[in-house]
Design an enzyme around this catalytic site. Structure first.
Site, PDB file in Angstrom:
ATOM      1  N   SER A 152       0.793  -1.232   0.000  1.00 48.24           N
ATOM      2  CA  SER A 152       0.000   0.000   0.000  1.00 48.24           C
ATOM      3  C   SER A 152       0.823   1.279   0.000  1.00 48.24           C
ATOM      4  O   SER A 152       0.298   2.348  -0.316  1.00 48.24           O
ATOM      5  CB  SER A 152      -0.954   0.020   1.204  1.00 48.24           C
ATOM      6  OG  SER A 152      -0.219   0.065   2.419  1.00 48.24           O
ATOM      7  N   ASP A 203      -1.633  -9.353   8.153  1.00 46.13           N
ATOM      8  CA  ASP A 203      -0.313  -9.284   8.780  1.00 46.13           C
ATOM      9  C   ASP A 203       0.528 -10.435   8.249  1.00 46.13           C
ATOM     10  O   ASP A 203       0.218 -11.612   8.480  1.00 46.13           O
ATOM     11  CB  ASP A 203      -0.472  -9.396  10.300  1.00 46.13           C
ATOM     12  CG  ASP A 203       0.859  -9.348  11.047  1.00 46.13           C
ATOM     13  OD1 ASP A 203       1.911  -9.317  10.399  1.00 46.13           O
ATOM     14  OD2 ASP A 203       0.822  -9.347  12.294  1.00 46.13           O
ATOM     15  N   TYR A 220      18.394  -7.114  11.508  1.00 46.20           N
ATOM     16  CA  TYR A 220      17.675  -6.879  10.252  1.00 46.20           C
ATOM     17  C   TYR A 220      18.414  -7.518   9.076  1.00 46.20           C
ATOM     18  O   TYR A 220      17.816  -8.221   8.261  1.00 46.20           O
ATOM     19  CB  TYR A 220      17.518  -5.381  10.014  1.00 46.20           C
ATOM     20  CG  TYR A 220      16.924  -5.036   8.675  1.00 46.20           C
ATOM     21  CD1 TYR A 220      15.567  -5.200   8.422  1.00 46.20           C
ATOM     22  CD2 TYR A 220      17.724  -4.543   7.643  1.00 46.20           C
ATOM     23  CE1 TYR A 220      15.027  -4.882   7.190  1.00 46.20           C
ATOM     24  CE2 TYR A 220      17.185  -4.221   6.411  1.00 46.20           C
ATOM     25  CZ  TYR A 220      15.839  -4.396   6.186  1.00 46.20           C
ATOM     26  OH  TYR A 220      15.307  -4.091   4.963  1.00 46.20           O
ATOM     27  N   SER A 243      17.646  -6.645   0.874  1.00 53.60           N
ATOM     28  CA  SER A 243      18.373  -5.430   1.246  1.00 53.60           C
ATOM     29  C   SER A 243      19.851  -5.632   0.962  1.00 53.60           C
ATOM     30  O   SER A 243      20.377  -6.739   1.138  1.00 53.60           O
ATOM     31  CB  SER A 243      18.178  -5.134   2.734  1.00 53.60           C
ATOM     32  OG  SER A 243      19.069  -4.126   3.172  1.00 53.60           O
ATOM     33  N   ALA A 259      20.453  -9.954   9.045  1.00 52.31           N
ATOM     34  CA  ALA A 259      20.394 -11.414   9.102  1.00 52.31           C
ATOM     35  C   ALA A 259      19.112 -11.943   8.486  1.00 52.31           C
ATOM     36  O   ALA A 259      19.113 -12.979   7.809  1.00 52.31           O
ATOM     37  CB  ALA A 259      20.516 -11.885  10.551  1.00 52.31           C
TER      38      ALA A 259
END
Length: 247
Positions: free
Chosen positions: A15, A64, A156, A142, A158
């Site tokens: 979104s 979620d 993060y 990332s 990892a």
């Protein structure tokens, strides 16, 4: 452009920010797009209206990604538009903190792992029986998976490294069905969470070869390419879309 005409895409976390850029580009190139979102009902509705104004079908589902039941329900709802051709795993959490920081909330760190890794794995496993052979699975990772430009990124990074490892393995698992699996690793992208005029942007740009932030559309274009027939012989690959930050 209609490279994805008659294709149906399912995008998690679609979104806003990078997710919205992906959804818009897939729809622009002819795909019907179903996306999940977590909190902004109004933004989700506006994005569905935009999708449908392009002459394709759109649907927003509140879910979620870290919740197994939510994902299974969302996928069942998504297949009302038919079998899925393209899955984009975009939903994710970013929580940072150094390994010796005693104030870190362990519950939040576990939630990050549940969304960024376990949620993606469950989404893929749940959608595969409903995906056409020759489909596309694209995850958003990332550049932190392979480099740590500043402290506090360990947990993060990892999760994103785990996602890159899954990508390589799933490419082997699904080659027999002609389903390609790839991961895109964005660099500095101009979003609400990381604006190009933010307090640290000038410092971070020093590492970017092109000297500027990317836009969500840049990630959307990369996703649309990997989802198209032009990328039919590309699988198990990591694509950095980072303006040369990792060069």
């Amino acid at each position: 452009m209609s490279k994805l005409k008659n294709k149906t895409a399912f995008v998690t976390g679609g979104s806003r920010g990078i997710g919205a850029g992906i959804v818009k580009e897939l729809a622009t190139q002819g795909a019907n797009v179903i996306f999940t979102y977590l909190s902004s009902d109004q933004k989700a509705k506006e994005l569905v209206d935009l999708i449908e104004s392009l002459g394709v079908k759109g649907k927003a589902i509140k879910a979620d990604t870290g919740n197994k039941q939510d994902i299974e329900s969302a996928i069942r709802s998504a297949t009302e538009l038919g079998k899925i051709d393209i899955l984009v795993n975009n939903a994710g959490l970013f929580i940072n903190g150094a390994v010796d920081d005693e104030s870190i909330n362990i519950e939040e760190m576990e939630k990050q792992w549940n969304v960024n890794v376990l949620g993606v794995a469950h989404t893929v496993r749940s959608i595969l029986p409903l995906m056409n052979d020759g489909g596309r699975i694209i995850s958003i990772g990332s550049t932190g998976a392979s480099r740590s430009p500043y402290p506090g990124l360990g947990d993060y990074s990892a999760t994103k490294a785990a996602l890159a490892a899954y990508t390589r393995s799933w490419a082997r698992d699904l080659g027999g069905r002609n389903i390609t699996v790839n991961i895109i690793q964005p660099g500095l992208i101009n979003t609400d969470m990381n604006p190009s005029d933010g307090p640290f942007s000038e410092h971070m740009l020093q590492a970017v070869a092109l000297g500027r932030y990317g836009q969500p559309k840049d990630i959307g274009l990369a996703v649309a390419f990997l989802a198209s027939d032009d990328a039919q012989y590309i699988t198990g690959t990591t694509l950095n879309v980072d303006g040369g930050q990792s060069a």
